[in-house]
Design a protein around this motif. Structure first.
Motif, PDB file in Angstrom:
ATOM      1  N   LEU A  54       0.862  -1.175   0.000  1.00 61.64           N
ATOM      2  CA  LEU A  54       0.000   0.000   0.000  1.00 61.64           C
ATOM      3  C   LEU A  54       0.900   1.227   0.000  1.00 61.64           C
ATOM      4  N   LEU A  55       0.832   1.996  -1.084  1.00 64.44           N
ATOM      5  CA  LEU A  55       1.575   3.253  -1.145  1.00 64.44           C
ATOM      6  C   LEU A  55       0.615   4.388  -0.844  1.00 64.44           C
ATOM      7  N   GLN A  56       1.037   5.278   0.028  1.00 63.00           N
ATOM      8  CA  GLN A  56       0.290   6.508   0.288  1.00 63.00           C
ATOM      9  C   GLN A  56       1.163   7.645  -0.205  1.00 63.00           C
ATOM     10  N   VAL A  57       0.712   8.308  -1.272  1.00 66.57           N
ATOM     11  CA  VAL A  57       1.472   9.408  -1.856  1.00 66.57           C
ATOM     12  C   VAL A  57       0.893  10.722  -1.346  1.00 66.57           C
ATOM     13  N   GLY A  58       1.757  11.567  -0.821  1.00 69.35           N
ATOM     14  CA  GLY A  58       1.322  12.858  -0.285  1.00 69.35           C
ATOM     15  C   GLY A  58       2.505  13.626   0.250  1.00 69.35           C
ATOM     16  N   GLY A  59       2.229  14.564   1.121  1.00 66.80           N
ATOM     17  CA  GLY A  59       3.315  15.365   1.680  1.00 66.80           C
ATOM     18  C   GLY A  59       2.944  15.974   3.015  1.00 66.80           C
ATOM     19  N   ASN A  60       3.947  16.450   3.706  1.00 69.39           N
ATOM     20  CA  ASN A  60       3.738  17.077   5.013  1.00 69.39           C
ATOM     21  C   ASN A  60       2.940  18.370   4.912  1.00 69.39           C
ATOM     22  N   TRP A  61       2.817  18.934   3.746  1.00 72.07           N
ATOM     23  CA  TRP A  61       2.056  20.155   3.488  1.00 72.07           C
ATOM     24  C   TRP A  61       0.559  19.870   3.352  1.00 72.07           C
ATOM     25  N   CYS A  62       0.195  18.595   3.194  1.00 74.84           N
ATOM     26  CA  CYS A  62      -1.167  18.188   2.850  1.00 74.84           C
ATOM     27  C   CYS A  62      -1.962  17.805   4.103  1.00 74.84           C
ATOM     28  N   SER A  63      -2.927  18.640   4.470  1.00 81.07           N
ATOM     29  CA  SER A  63      -3.706  18.374   5.682  1.00 81.07           C
ATOM     30  C   SER A  63      -4.512  17.075   5.565  1.00 81.07           C
ATOM     31  N   TRP A  64      -5.002  16.741   4.376  1.00 81.33           N
ATOM     32  CA  TRP A  64      -5.750  15.493   4.188  1.00 81.33           C
ATOM     33  C   TRP A  64      -4.844  14.283   4.352  1.00 81.33           C
ATOM     34  N   CYS A  65      -3.584  14.399   3.905  1.00 76.12           N
ATOM     35  CA  CYS A  65      -2.616  13.305   4.048  1.00 76.12           C
ATOM     36  C   CYS A  65      -2.322  13.046   5.524  1.00 76.12           C
ATOM     37  N   ILE A  66      -2.123  14.116   6.246  1.00 78.23           N
ATOM     38  CA  ILE A  66      -1.840  14.014   7.681  1.00 78.23           C
ATOM     39  C   ILE A  66      -3.054  13.471   8.410  1.00 78.23           C
ATOM     40  N   ALA A  67      -4.237  13.960   8.059  1.00 78.88           N
ATOM     41  CA  ALA A  67      -5.474  13.484   8.698  1.00 78.88           C
ATOM     42  C   ALA A  67      -5.666  11.995   8.458  1.00 78.88           C
ATOM     43  N   PHE A  68      -5.402  11.528   7.231  1.00 79.05           N
ATOM     44  CA  PHE A  68      -5.546  10.097   6.938  1.00 79.05           C
ATOM     45  C   PHE A  68      -4.561   9.293   7.769  1.00 79.05           C
ATOM     46  N   HIS A  69      -3.314   9.729   7.785  1.00 81.15           N
ATOM     47  CA  HIS A  69      -2.281   9.037   8.563  1.00 81.15           C
ATOM     48  C   HIS A  69      -2.675   8.965  10.043  1.00 81.15           C
ATOM     49  N   ASN A  70      -3.167  10.069  10.582  1.00 82.24           N
ATOM     50  CA  ASN A  70      -3.573  10.110  11.989  1.00 82.24           C
ATOM     51  C   ASN A  70      -4.795   9.219  12.240  1.00 82.24           C
ATOM     52  N   LEU A  71      -5.713   9.164  11.291  1.00 79.11           N
ATOM     53  CA  LEU A  71      -6.881   8.292  11.429  1.00 79.11           C
ATOM     54  C   LEU A  71      -6.451   6.835  11.529  1.00 79.11           C
ATOM     55  N   VAL A  72      -5.557   6.421  10.653  1.00 83.76           N
ATOM     56  CA  VAL A  72      -5.061   5.044  10.687  1.00 83.76           C
ATOM     57  C   VAL A  72      -4.345   4.785  12.008  1.00 83.76           C
ATOM     58  N   ASP A  73      -3.500   5.722  12.411  1.00 81.39           N
ATOM     59  CA  ASP A  73      -2.738   5.572  13.651  1.00 81.39           C
ATOM     60  C   ASP A  73      -3.630   5.465  14.888  1.00 81.39           C
ATOM     61  N   SER A  74      -4.774   6.139  14.856  1.00 84.86           N
ATOM     62  CA  SER A  74      -5.643   6.169  16.038  1.00 84.86           C
ATOM     63  C   SER A  74      -6.804   5.167  15.976  1.00 84.86           C
ATOM     64  N   THR A  75      -6.882   4.390  14.923  1.00 87.36           N
ATOM     65  CA  THR A  75      -7.946   3.400  14.782  1.00 87.36           C
ATOM     66  C   THR A  75      -7.304   2.019  14.778  1.00 87.36           C
ATOM     67  N   ALA A  76      -7.298   1.376  15.935  1.00 86.43           N
ATOM     68  CA  ALA A  76      -6.561   0.122  16.112  1.00 86.43           C
ATOM     69  C   ALA A  76      -6.955  -0.959  15.102  1.00 86.43           C
ATOM     70  N   THR A  77      -8.242  -1.110  14.837  1.00 86.31           N
ATOM     71  CA  THR A  77      -8.675  -2.173  13.910  1.00 86.31           C
ATOM     72  C   THR A  77      -8.191  -1.897  12.485  1.00 86.31           C
ATOM     73  N   LEU A  78      -8.245  -0.655  12.079  1.00 83.71           N
ATOM     74  CA  LEU A  78      -7.784  -0.291  10.735  1.00 83.71           C
ATOM     75  C   LEU A  78      -6.271  -0.463  10.625  1.00 83.71           C
ATOM     76  N   LYS A  79      -5.567  -0.014  11.618  1.00 82.67           N
ATOM     77  CA  LYS A  79      -4.104  -0.135  11.638  1.00 82.67           C
ATOM     78  C   LYS A  79      -3.684  -1.606  11.580  1.00 82.67           C
ATOM     79  N   LYS A  80      -4.359  -2.440  12.365  1.00 80.05           N
ATOM     80  CA  LYS A  80      -4.056  -3.876  12.375  1.00 80.05           C
ATOM     81  C   LYS A  80      -4.354  -4.502  11.017  1.00 80.05           C
ATOM     82  N   TYR A  81      -5.488  -4.137  10.426  1.00 77.02           N
ATOM     83  CA  TYR A  81      -5.857  -4.696   9.124  1.00 77.02           C
ATOM     84  C   TYR A  81      -4.805  -4.349   8.066  1.00 77.02           C
ATOM     85  N   ILE A  82      -4.378  -3.117   8.065  1.00 76.98           N
ATOM     86  CA  ILE A  82      -3.352  -2.697   7.104  1.00 76.98           C
ATOM     87  C   ILE A  82      -2.050  -3.452   7.369  1.00 76.98           C
ATOM     88  N   ASN A  83      -1.621  -3.509   8.619  1.00 79.68           N
ATOM     89  CA  ASN A  83      -0.368  -4.195   8.951  1.00 79.68           C
ATOM     90  C   ASN A  83      -0.419  -5.684   8.641  1.00 79.68           C
TER      91      ASN A  83
END
Length: 177
Positions: A54-83
């Motif tokens: 799974l590639l996530q293309v984005g940048g530190n300037w992108c609020s949606w990219c950061i929000a997505f990353h934070n959502l995955v990080d804070s949602t244990a079931t989603l994070k586990k599924y991806i891992n």
């Protein structure tokens, strides 16, 4: 009048300083990373572990990219599924490093905006490019306006369609009785 100008200047300076500090504090994407090498390593690892990439293309300037990353990080079931099902790589796209050669080899996914998600198989072949706007929430806030952010159910549904099991033709053959 003089006090008003001084007050406005102070507010402007503090706001500017706060904004710069906030931007400098986000380091999810690494503009200096060798995206080609990181993708190759993830593909090799995915092949060994019967996963996809799974590639996530984005940048530190992108609020949606950061929000997505934070959502995955804070949602244990989603994070586990991806891992459990994917090797992940964050591919930087910014003025410092647009990774133009890498993105060209992947079919120019930046045409969909950011973040954009790609699924690669264990050989590095692009299986799918996902426009992240399709994964946004449809929920309404108390004010009746659409909430900002991505929907965990939509993300999970998207990912379930691109696991190694989901794309394996053997999964769909009738079983002998």
């Amino acid at each position: 009048m003089k006090k008003l100008i001084i007050l406005l200047t102070a507010v402007l300076i503090s706001t500017t300083a706060f904004s710069q500090a906030k931007k400098e504090g986000v380091h999810i994407y690494n503009p200096q990373a060798d995206a080609k090498a990181e993708i190759a390593a993830a593909v090799a690892k995915a092949a060994k572990e019967n996963k996809h990439v799974l590639l996530q293309v984005g940048g530190n300037w992108c609020s949606w990219c950061i929000a997505f990353h934070n959502l995955v990080d804070s949602t244990a079931t989603l994070k586990k599924y991806i891992n459990d099902n994917f090797e992940t790589v964050l591919v930087n796209y910014s003025p410092e490093n647009k990774n133009e050669t890498v993105l060209a080899s992947l079919g120019y996914p930046q045409r969909f905006g950011f973040p954009v998600f790609l699924i690669l198989d264990g050989k590095g072949k692009v299986l799918h490019i996902e426009n992240s706007s399709y994964l946004e929430t449809d929920e309404l806030a108390a004010n009746g306006k659409k909430k900002v952010g991505h929907d965990v159910k939509k993300i999970t549904s998207f990912l379930k369609g691109w696991t190694t099991t989901a794309v394996n033709p053997e999964t769909y053959k009738p079983k002998a009785k």
